[in-house]
Structures are given as C-alpha cells and as structure tokens.
Design a protein around this motif. Structure first.
Motif, PDB file in Angstrom:
ATOM      1  N   UNK A  25       1.877   0.726   3.014  1.00 19.99           N
ATOM      2  CA  UNK A  25       3.195   1.301   3.588  1.00 19.99           C
ATOM      3  C   UNK A  25       3.210   1.466   5.005  1.00 19.99           C
ATOM      4  N   UNK A  26       2.196   1.393   5.758  1.00 23.09           N
ATOM      5  CA  UNK A  26       2.164   1.433   7.296  1.00 23.09           C
ATOM      6  C   UNK A  26       2.142   0.149   8.059  1.00 23.09           C
ATOM      7  N   UNK A  27       2.147  -0.897   7.304  1.00 23.63           N
ATOM      8  CA  UNK A  27       2.104  -2.258   7.693  1.00 23.63           C
ATOM      9  C   UNK A  27       3.422  -2.490   8.167  1.00 23.63           C
ATOM     10  N   UNK A  28       3.304  -3.553   9.131  1.00 23.50           N
ATOM     11  CA  UNK A  28       4.707  -4.133   9.622  1.00 23.50           C
ATOM     12  C   UNK A  28       5.276  -5.039   8.478  1.00 23.50           C
ATOM     13  N   UNK A  29       6.636  -5.139   8.558  1.00 29.66           N
ATOM     14  CA  UNK A  29       7.453  -6.067   7.589  1.00 29.66           C
ATOM     15  C   UNK A  29       6.764  -7.302   7.656  1.00 29.66           C
ATOM     16  N   UNK A  30       6.387  -7.886   8.623  1.00 25.34           N
ATOM     17  CA  UNK A  30       5.953  -9.370   8.750  1.00 25.34           C
ATOM     18  C   UNK A  30       4.608  -9.464   7.728  1.00 25.34           C
ATOM     19  N   UNK A  31       3.687  -8.575   8.069  1.00 24.13           N
ATOM     20  CA  UNK A  31       2.257  -8.275   7.376  1.00 24.13           C
ATOM     21  C   UNK A  31       2.652  -8.262   6.051  1.00 24.13           C
ATOM     22  N   UNK A  32       3.424  -7.278   5.501  1.00 28.28           N
ATOM     23  CA  UNK A  32       3.576  -6.914   4.262  1.00 28.28           C
ATOM     24  C   UNK A  32       4.483  -7.859   3.458  1.00 28.28           C
ATOM     25  N   UNK A  33       5.260  -8.562   3.960  1.00 28.56           N
ATOM     26  CA  UNK A  33       5.926  -9.754   3.403  1.00 28.56           C
ATOM     27  C   UNK A  33       4.923 -10.811   3.176  1.00 28.56           C
ATOM     28  N   UNK A  34       3.878 -11.058   3.841  1.00 27.17           N
ATOM     29  CA  UNK A  34       3.081 -12.193   3.694  1.00 27.17           C
ATOM     30  C   UNK A  34       1.933 -11.798   2.542  1.00 27.17           C
ATOM     31  N   UNK A  35       2.057 -10.684   1.687  1.00 25.14           N
ATOM     32  CA  UNK A  35       1.052 -10.378   0.736  1.00 25.14           C
ATOM     33  C   UNK A  35       1.333 -11.250  -0.460  1.00 25.14           C
ATOM     34  N   UNK A  36       0.529 -11.746  -1.136  1.00 21.90           N
ATOM     35  CA  UNK A  36       0.620 -12.466  -2.240  1.00 21.90           C
ATOM     36  C   UNK A  36       0.953 -11.542  -3.571  1.00 21.90           C
ATOM     37  N   UNK A  37       0.837 -10.274  -3.408  1.00 19.89           N
ATOM     38  CA  UNK A  37       1.233  -9.192  -4.717  1.00 19.89           C
ATOM     39  C   UNK A  37       2.477  -8.777  -4.245  1.00 19.89           C
ATOM     40  N   UNK A  38       3.395  -9.162  -5.261  1.00 20.78           N
ATOM     41  CA  UNK A  38       4.834  -8.729  -5.111  1.00 20.78           C
ATOM     42  C   UNK A  38       4.558  -7.419  -5.535  1.00 20.78           C
ATOM     43  N   UNK A  39       3.725  -6.808  -6.409  1.00 14.17           N
ATOM     44  CA  UNK A  39       3.902  -5.482  -6.881  1.00 14.17           C
ATOM     45  C   UNK A  39       3.323  -4.436  -5.755  1.00 14.17           C
ATOM     46  N   UNK A  40       2.429  -5.091  -4.963  1.00 12.22           N
ATOM     47  CA  UNK A  40       1.932  -4.206  -3.590  1.00 12.22           C
ATOM     48  C   UNK A  40       2.968  -4.000  -2.907  1.00 12.22           C
ATOM     49  N   UNK A  41       3.826  -5.230  -2.422  1.00  8.49           N
ATOM     50  CA  UNK A  41       4.957  -5.282  -1.449  1.00  8.49           C
ATOM     51  C   UNK A  41       5.936  -4.129  -2.079  1.00  8.49           C
ATOM     52  N   UNK A  42       6.328  -4.389  -3.318  1.00  4.08           N
ATOM     53  CA  UNK A  42       7.272  -3.317  -3.787  1.00  4.08           C
ATOM     54  C   UNK A  42       7.158  -1.988  -3.777  1.00  4.08           C
ATOM     55  N   UNK A  43       5.542  -1.668  -4.036  1.00  4.43           N
ATOM     56  CA  UNK A  43       5.393  -0.135  -3.991  1.00  4.43           C
ATOM     57  C   UNK A  43       5.252   0.223  -2.598  1.00  4.43           C
TER      58      UNK A  43
END
Length: 126
Positions: A25-43
């Motif tokens: 939740x402290x990652x930048x939007x760019x780093x977060x949006x690059x994650x392969x897990x949609x669940x992680x991103x949403x949470x």
C-alpha cells in the motif's frame, strides 16, 4: 521522540520510515500497477484509500496537533499506520504495541530482554 523517555530504548529499536517501504500500500502507482497479482493490487489500493481517508477525517476535524506539538502530516500518519499494521498485536479489546513482545516479529538480530520486575511491571532492556 525519545529524549530521555522511559520508552527511549524501545523507540530507538523501531524502524525508520525509509525502512518501511515494503508494504504494497506504500508503493507508487506505477510499481503497484506493474504487479501480476490483481488481488494484491486491489487490496493495496483499498488499504491506501482507507489510510488516506483516515488522515482526511483527522485533518478535517482539526485533529492533527500531536501531544509533542508536532503537526501530524500525511507522511507521519502513513509511517504510524505502517508501524501499527506490522507490529500491533490484537489483545482482544483492540490493538496494542507491546514493547519487547512485538520485536520478535521483525528483527531476528534484536538484542533485548523482556522481564517482569518485583512490582509486577513489564520491563525491556535493549
């Protein structure tokens, strides 16, 4: 802040804000949006929104003056929430940071001793 407080050794053992960047939740939007897990991103995005809303409520209520006189900022709020999210224990009636006990979950090299003195008071030597 320590400044000779009873909790100074404990406060000195806590991580610095720059050490707490691993939480999604402290990652930048760019780093977060690059994650392969949609669940992680949403949470992570939902938690980020919740924490931002909490700060907004405090700020709107004028509740940003800390007991130390320091003004509560978004960065300080984020750091405090990161500490609580990673170190607080559920004690049945809410969350608590328990010096000594909570250190076991984040630093295998921590040098400390938890004890109960003759008066039944919990103590910590670091």
């Amino acid at each position: 802040e320590g400044g000779g407080s009873f909790y100074e050794a404990y406060l000195q053992s806590l991580p610095l804000p720059e050490d707490m960047l691993g939480a999604a939740w402290r990652w930048s939007a760019d780093v977060l949006d690059a994650q392969p897990s949609a669940e992680l991103v949403a949470e992570a995005k939902a938690l980020r929104q919740q924490i931002d809303e909490e700060f907004f409520i405090l700020k709107a209520a004028g509740a940003t003056q800390l007991a130390s006189g320091t003004l509560l900022t978004q960065d300080i709020w984020d750091f405090g929430r990161a500490l609580v999210k990673t170190r607080a224990l559920d004690v049945g009636e809410g969350l608590a940071l328990v010096p000594g006990i909570e250190t076991a979950n984040h630093d295998e090299n921590a040098l400390f001793e938890v004890f109960i003195d003759d008066d039944g008071q919990l103590g910590l030597t670091a």
